[in-house]
Design a protein around this motif. Sequence first.
Motif, PDB file in Angstrom:
ATOM      1  N   ILE A 215     172.760  68.971  49.152  1.00  0.00           N
ATOM      2  CA  ILE A 215     173.698  68.715  50.251  1.00  0.00           C
ATOM      3  C   ILE A 215     174.918  69.615  50.123  1.00  0.00           C
ATOM      4  N   VAL A 216     175.460  69.688  48.907  1.00  0.00           N
ATOM      5  CA  VAL A 216     176.616  70.563  48.670  1.00  0.00           C
ATOM      6  C   VAL A 216     176.260  72.013  48.966  1.00  0.00           C
ATOM      7  N   PHE A 217     175.053  72.420  48.583  1.00  0.00           N
ATOM      8  CA  PHE A 217     174.601  73.786  48.817  1.00  0.00           C
ATOM      9  C   PHE A 217     174.582  74.111  50.309  1.00  0.00           C
ATOM     10  N   VAL A 218     174.012  73.229  51.104  1.00  0.00           N
ATOM     11  CA  VAL A 218     173.936  73.457  52.553  1.00  0.00           C
ATOM     12  C   VAL A 218     175.342  73.529  53.156  1.00  0.00           C
ATOM     13  N   LEU A 219     176.218  72.595  52.763  1.00  0.00           N
ATOM     14  CA  LEU A 219     177.590  72.597  53.279  1.00  0.00           C
ATOM     15  C   LEU A 219     178.335  73.850  52.846  1.00  0.00           C
ATOM     16  N   PHE A 220     178.125  74.259  51.597  1.00  0.00           N
ATOM     17  CA  PHE A 220     178.782  75.467  51.090  1.00  0.00           C
ATOM     18  C   PHE A 220     178.321  76.694  51.860  1.00  0.00           C
ATOM     19  N   ILE A 221     177.018  76.815  52.098  1.00  0.00           N
ATOM     20  CA  ILE A 221     176.481  77.960  52.828  1.00  0.00           C
ATOM     21  C   ILE A 221     177.050  78.013  54.241  1.00  0.00           C
ATOM     22  N   ILE A 222     177.067  76.870  54.930  1.00  0.00           N
ATOM     23  CA  ILE A 222     177.594  76.828  56.299  1.00  0.00           C
ATOM     24  C   ILE A 222     179.063  77.245  56.313  1.00  0.00           C
ATOM     25  N   PHE A 223     179.849  76.654  55.407  1.00  0.00           N
ATOM     26  CA  PHE A 223     181.279  76.979  55.344  1.00  0.00           C
ATOM     27  C   PHE A 223     181.479  78.454  55.006  1.00  0.00           C
ATOM     28  N   MET A 224     180.728  78.964  54.037  1.00  0.00           N
ATOM     29  CA  MET A 224     180.900  80.355  53.626  1.00  0.00           C
ATOM     30  C   MET A 224     180.569  81.305  54.760  1.00  0.00           C
ATOM     31  N   TYR A 225     179.480  81.062  55.478  1.00  0.00           N
ATOM     32  CA  TYR A 225     179.100  81.957  56.564  1.00  0.00           C
ATOM     33  C   TYR A 225     180.175  81.975  57.654  1.00  0.00           C
ATOM     34  N   ILE A 226     180.650  80.799  58.031  1.00  0.00           N
ATOM     35  CA  ILE A 226     181.683  80.729  59.070  1.00  0.00           C
ATOM     36  C   ILE A 226     182.943  81.458  58.598  1.00  0.00           C
ATOM     37  N   PHE A 227     183.366  81.156  57.385  1.00  0.00           N
ATOM     38  CA  PHE A 227     184.584  81.757  56.840  1.00  0.00           C
ATOM     39  C   PHE A 227     184.453  83.268  56.703  1.00  0.00           C
ATOM     40  N   VAL A 228     183.351  83.737  56.147  1.00  0.00           N
ATOM     41  CA  VAL A 228     183.190  85.160  55.863  1.00  0.00           C
ATOM     42  C   VAL A 228     183.119  85.983  57.142  1.00  0.00           C
ATOM     43  N   PHE A 229     182.343  85.534  58.125  1.00  0.00           N
ATOM     44  CA  PHE A 229     182.224  86.318  59.352  1.00  0.00           C
ATOM     45  C   PHE A 229     183.521  86.299  60.158  1.00  0.00           C
ATOM     46  N   ARG A 230     184.269  85.219  60.100  1.00  0.00           N
ATOM     47  CA  ARG A 230     185.590  85.204  60.723  1.00  0.00           C
ATOM     48  C   ARG A 230     186.548  86.124  59.978  1.00  0.00           C
ATOM     49  N   LEU A 231     186.452  86.132  58.654  1.00  0.00           N
ATOM     50  CA  LEU A 231     187.302  87.010  57.848  1.00  0.00           C
ATOM     51  C   LEU A 231     187.006  88.474  58.158  1.00  0.00           C
ATOM     52  N   ILE A 232     185.732  88.821  58.301  1.00  0.00           N
ATOM     53  CA  ILE A 232     185.361  90.197  58.641  1.00  0.00           C
ATOM     54  C   ILE A 232     185.979  90.597  59.973  1.00  0.00           C
ATOM     55  N   ARG A 233     185.831  89.747  60.976  1.00  0.00           N
ATOM     56  CA  ARG A 233     186.362  90.081  62.302  1.00  0.00           C
ATOM     57  C   ARG A 233     187.889  90.203  62.269  1.00  0.00           C
ATOM     58  N   TRP A 234     188.554  89.295  61.539  1.00  0.00           N
ATOM     59  CA  TRP A 234     190.015  89.331  61.476  1.00  0.00           C
ATOM     60  C   TRP A 234     190.487  90.576  60.746  1.00  0.00           C
ATOM     61  N   GLN A 235     189.876  90.874  59.607  1.00  0.00           N
ATOM     62  CA  GLN A 235     190.280  92.052  58.835  1.00  0.00           C
ATOM     63  C   GLN A 235     190.010  93.337  59.607  1.00  0.00           C
ATOM     64  N   SER A 236     188.910  93.373  60.341  1.00  0.00           N
ATOM     65  CA  SER A 236     188.618  94.552  61.146  1.00  0.00           C
ATOM     66  C   SER A 236     189.629  94.733  62.277  1.00  0.00           C
ATOM     67  N   ALA A 237     189.996  93.617  62.917  1.00  0.00           N
ATOM     68  CA  ALA A 237     190.935  93.693  64.041  1.00  0.00           C
ATOM     69  C   ALA A 237     192.355  93.988  63.597  1.00  0.00           C
ATOM     70  N   HIS A 238     192.708  93.623  62.362  1.00  0.00           N
ATOM     71  CA  HIS A 238     194.062  93.814  61.859  1.00  0.00           C
ATOM     72  C   HIS A 238     194.109  94.853  60.732  1.00  0.00           C
ATOM     73  N   ASP A 239     193.187  95.798  60.786  1.00  0.00           N
ATOM     74  CA  ASP A 239     193.140  96.827  59.753  1.00  0.00           C
ATOM     75  C   ASP A 239     194.397  97.698  59.801  1.00  0.00           C
ATOM     76  N   GLU A 240     194.761  98.239  58.649  1.00  0.00           N
ATOM     77  CA  GLU A 240     195.938  99.117  58.585  1.00  0.00           C
ATOM     78  C   GLU A 240     195.732 100.169  57.508  1.00  0.00           C
ATOM     79  N   PRO A 241     196.372 101.319  57.670  1.00  0.00           N
ATOM     80  CA  PRO A 241     196.220 102.377  56.655  1.00  0.00           C
ATOM     81  C   PRO A 241     196.880 102.012  55.337  1.00  0.00           C
ATOM     82  N   VAL A 242     196.357 102.570  54.263  1.00  0.00           N
ATOM     83  CA  VAL A 242     196.941 102.344  52.930  1.00  0.00           C
ATOM     84  C   VAL A 242     197.353 103.674  52.327  1.00  0.00           C
TER      85      VAL A 242
END
Length: 242
Positions: A215-242
């Motif tokens: 049960i924890v595994f399924v919940l962790f996978i769901i949470f991770m996928y949602i979090f990671v793909f949102r993080l990718i989109r946010w980081q891509s949209a707010h990218d900046e030079p270093v």
Amino acid sequence: MLLFPIVTFHTYLMIYVLAAILPAVFLLRYIYNEDKADKEPWWILRRLLAGGFLATIVSMVLELIGETLLNFSYPDRDDALYTIILAFLVVGVVEEGSKFFFLYKMSFHERCFNYRFDGIVYAVFVSLGFAAVENINYVFQYGLGVALPRALLAIPGHMGFAVVMGTFYGQARLYADLHNEHASRFCLFLGWFFAVIMHGIYDTCAMLGTSLSNIVFVLFIIFMYIFVFRLIRWQSAHDEPV
């Protein structure tokens, strides 16, 4: 008369290899396309994929040593604590450490590392290079039956760990360019640390195999996928030079 079995063998070989690597190829293309500001040159991406391949070899050796030491000091393999230690302190530490080592050595000081999102791209290429080799081994060892669940779980899992590591990795490069070495080193540590934690949780739940861990595994996978793909989109949209 010998042509047919030879062709058949090569056909089956191709099917097994494609089943193992196509999920990684799909996710590599996805993360490459999300790099909107400045596409990375293919020479460094190929180098990082090779780094992922090398990380699998290093991990195999170090995990064998780590598991041997664990078995010697904690022989009760059926105990849940043994599984937790194995998942976090052997598999998680070694695999994420190996990937981080090649990631850092092959990209941190490169001139093409000029945007924060590049850190995510680089980390994902190393991690999915690692995952592709690991997946080939699993598919040839256990058959095509493992290809689908690993395509849905293990390969995206490695990408998820890498996205978190890469987020801190890109921030570390930004701090390094601002000559804040303390903050840069701390971000590098955090990237590795959180990847280990995520990897450890994933492997602990997968290896325990109890109703609660499933049960924890399924919940962790769901949470991770949602979090990671949102993080990718946010980081891509707010990218900046270093």
